[in-house]
Design a protein around this motif. Structure first.
Motif, PDB file in Angstrom:
ATOM      1  N   THR A  80       0.543  -1.129   0.025  1.00  0.00           N
ATOM      2  CA  THR A  80       0.460   0.150   0.059  1.00  0.00           C
ATOM      3  C   THR A  80       0.813   1.044   0.206  1.00  0.00           C
ATOM      4  OG1 THR A  80      -0.123  -0.367   2.650  1.00  0.00           O
ATOM      5  CG2 THR A  80      -2.093  -1.629   1.411  1.00  0.00           C
ATOM      6  N   THR A  81       2.035   1.189  -0.087  1.00  0.00           N
ATOM      7  CA  THR A  81       2.863   2.451   0.105  1.00  0.00           C
ATOM      8  C   THR A  81       4.260   2.092  -1.222  1.00  0.00           C
ATOM      9  OG1 THR A  81       4.169   0.792   1.745  1.00  0.00           O
ATOM     10  CG2 THR A  81       2.558   2.620   2.830  1.00  0.00           C
ATOM     11  N   SER A  82       5.390   3.240  -1.191  1.00  0.00           N
ATOM     12  CA  SER A  82       6.328   3.122  -2.086  1.00  0.00           C
ATOM     13  C   SER A  82       7.180   4.434  -1.297  1.00  0.00           C
ATOM     14  CB  SER A  82       5.971   3.646  -3.435  1.00  0.00           C
ATOM     15  OG  SER A  82       5.149   5.280  -3.268  1.00  0.00           O
ATOM     16  N   THR A  83       7.622   3.615  -0.279  1.00  0.00           N
ATOM     17  CA  THR A  83       8.692   4.048   0.735  1.00  0.00           C
ATOM     18  C   THR A  83      10.110   2.935  -0.361  1.00  0.00           C
ATOM     19  OG1 THR A  83       8.235   2.357   2.321  1.00  0.00           O
ATOM     20  CG2 THR A  83       6.779   3.663   2.211  1.00  0.00           C
ATOM     21  N   ALA A  84      11.034   3.261   0.794  1.00  0.00           N
ATOM     22  CA  ALA A  84      12.283   2.737   0.974  1.00  0.00           C
ATOM     23  C   ALA A  84      12.248   1.250   1.045  1.00  0.00           C
ATOM     24  CB  ALA A  84      13.498   3.518   1.353  1.00  0.00           C
ATOM     25  N   ALA A  85      11.939   1.115   2.066  1.00  0.00           N
ATOM     26  CA  ALA A  85      11.355  -0.029   2.779  1.00  0.00           C
ATOM     27  C   ALA A  85      11.039  -1.248   1.044  1.00  0.00           C
ATOM     28  CB  ALA A  85      10.767  -0.223   3.513  1.00  0.00           C
ATOM     29  N   ASP A  86       9.884  -0.660   0.500  1.00  0.00           N
ATOM     30  CA  ASP A  86       9.451  -1.362  -0.827  1.00  0.00           C
ATOM     31  C   ASP A  86      10.563  -1.336  -1.942  1.00  0.00           C
ATOM     32  OD1 ASP A  86       6.455  -1.693   0.318  1.00  0.00           O
ATOM     33  OD2 ASP A  86       6.521   0.324   0.481  1.00  0.00           O
ATOM     34  N   ALA A  87      10.875  -0.068  -1.982  1.00  0.00           N
ATOM     35  CA  ALA A  87      11.802  -0.238  -3.260  1.00  0.00           C
ATOM     36  C   ALA A  87      12.360  -1.381  -3.059  1.00  0.00           C
ATOM     37  CB  ALA A  87      12.426   0.863  -3.350  1.00  0.00           C
TER      38      ALA A  87
ATOM     39  N   GLU B 197      15.655  -6.837  -3.815  1.00  0.00           N
ATOM     40  CA  GLU B 197      15.872  -8.288  -3.310  1.00  0.00           C
ATOM     41  C   GLU B 197      14.561  -9.487  -3.678  1.00  0.00           C
ATOM     42  OE1 GLU B 197      17.138  -6.883   1.058  1.00  0.00           O
ATOM     43  OE2 GLU B 197      14.705  -7.602   0.463  1.00  0.00           O
ATOM     44  N   LEU B 198      13.643  -8.847  -4.563  1.00  0.00           N
ATOM     45  CA  LEU B 198      12.795  -9.680  -4.928  1.00  0.00           C
ATOM     46  C   LEU B 198      13.415 -10.328  -6.469  1.00  0.00           C
ATOM     47  CD1 LEU B 198      10.271 -11.557  -4.764  1.00  0.00           C
ATOM     48  CD2 LEU B 198       8.856  -9.812  -6.362  1.00  0.00           C
TER      49      LEU B 198
END
Length: 301
Positions: free
Chosen positions: A154-161, A166-167
């Motif tokens: 639901t977010t587009s943060t550094a953690a999501d990037a 990693e994926l």
């Protein structure tokens, strides 16, 4: 005004006018066409079957799939067959694709010559029926167009990037059957040839957390595009467009879990089934596999 003068004004050649007039005075006769088209008529039912399975594809994609399956149809025959059955995409659909293709060609001055040289990473939004707005993040290989997987949140943060990168690394290592760092290291000199990870200037990619993560991954080198130049990330944007227009927008997706499932289903089609024009109507997985075989053969020699 004499009829002959009127004919000249509207741009009809005089010879055509006199030929039509003579035919009319003779009681009318069969005009030109429609001529027999046995090749198109024979191809129509087969082309329609493929086009109904892949309703979001244009005639060139359908043609590529037919050729891969052993049919000896020309691209023009496929186009005419789809036109007869009213299966062609709207004109605006093709115009948008050409614009994106032009942006993709302008992305780099020196085009990558093999996979694992340039990856492109970005976010894209999709609104589900009951689950709100979700963001997909994923890396695409610039050379082979291979999609490494999409992180849905639901977010587009550094953690999501970071999760998306990693994926991608995990999928890349699954494909090459060894660590990405090992693959990107020259066995003779020990020099690391990092994958260039291209992003825009979004806050997730300019954050300290994202840069700190990349410093722990010497097999990656981060490059950001110039401000207000989305065309430099053209392969990434083009693939997101295909995901939405060819699959997601044709469904009613309730929530994030359903979105992730449908996105992964399309990723398999995109990588292994869908012919890609920039690859000479080959599939991304084929290009990836062929290049790995070539590199392994070169290394063994």
């Amino acid at each position: 005004m004499p009829v002959s003068r009127f004919v000249e004004l509207v741009g009809i050649p005089r010879r055509s006018y006199t030929r039509w007039l003579a035919r009319e005075r003779a009681g009318g006769g069969p005009g030109k066409g429609p001529w027999p088209a046995p090749a198109v008529e024979a191809a129509e039912p087969i082309v329609e079957k493929y086009a109904q399975v892949w309703p979001a594809w244009g005639h060139r994609k359908i043609y590529g799939l037919l050729v891969a399956d052993g049919y000896d149809f020309s691209a023009s025959t496929v186009e005419r067959a789809m036109r007869r059955r009213n299966l062609l995409q709207p004109v605006t659909y093709q115009r948008e694709r050409r614009q994106l293709a032009a942006a993709r060609k302008a992305a780099f001055a020196d085009q990558p010559s093999r996979p694992y040289q340039v990856w492109q990473l970005d976010f894209s939004e999709y609104e589900t029926i009951t689950g709100g707005v979700w963001r997909l993040a994923g890396c695409a290989d610039y050379y082979s167009k291979y999609e490494f997987g999409w992180h849905v949140a639901t977010t587009s943060t550094a953690a999501d990037a970071i999760a998306a990168v990693e994926l991608a690394i995990a999928e890349a290592e699954r494909l090459v059957q060894r660590p990405l760092l090992e693959q990107q290291t020259d066995p003779d000199t020990g020099e690391i040839r990092p994958v260039m990870l291209v992003t825009d200037n979004g806050s997730a990619f300019t954050s300290v957390r994202f840069e700190r993560f990349l410093r722990t991954r010497p097999e990656l080198s981060h490059v950001r595009t110039r401000a207000n130049t989305p065309g430099q990330n053209g392969v990434r944007e083009r693939a997101f467009g295909s995901l939405k227009y060819e699959h997601l927008y044709r469904l009613e997706i309730d929530d994030g879990q359903s979105l992730a499932t449908e996105a992964e289903q399309y990723r398999q089609v995109f990588n292994h089934t869908r012919p890609h024009e920039a690859l000479g109507l080959r599939r991304p997985a084929e290009v990836h596999h062929e290049d790995q075989q070539t590199q392994a053969s070169t290394a063994s020699n």
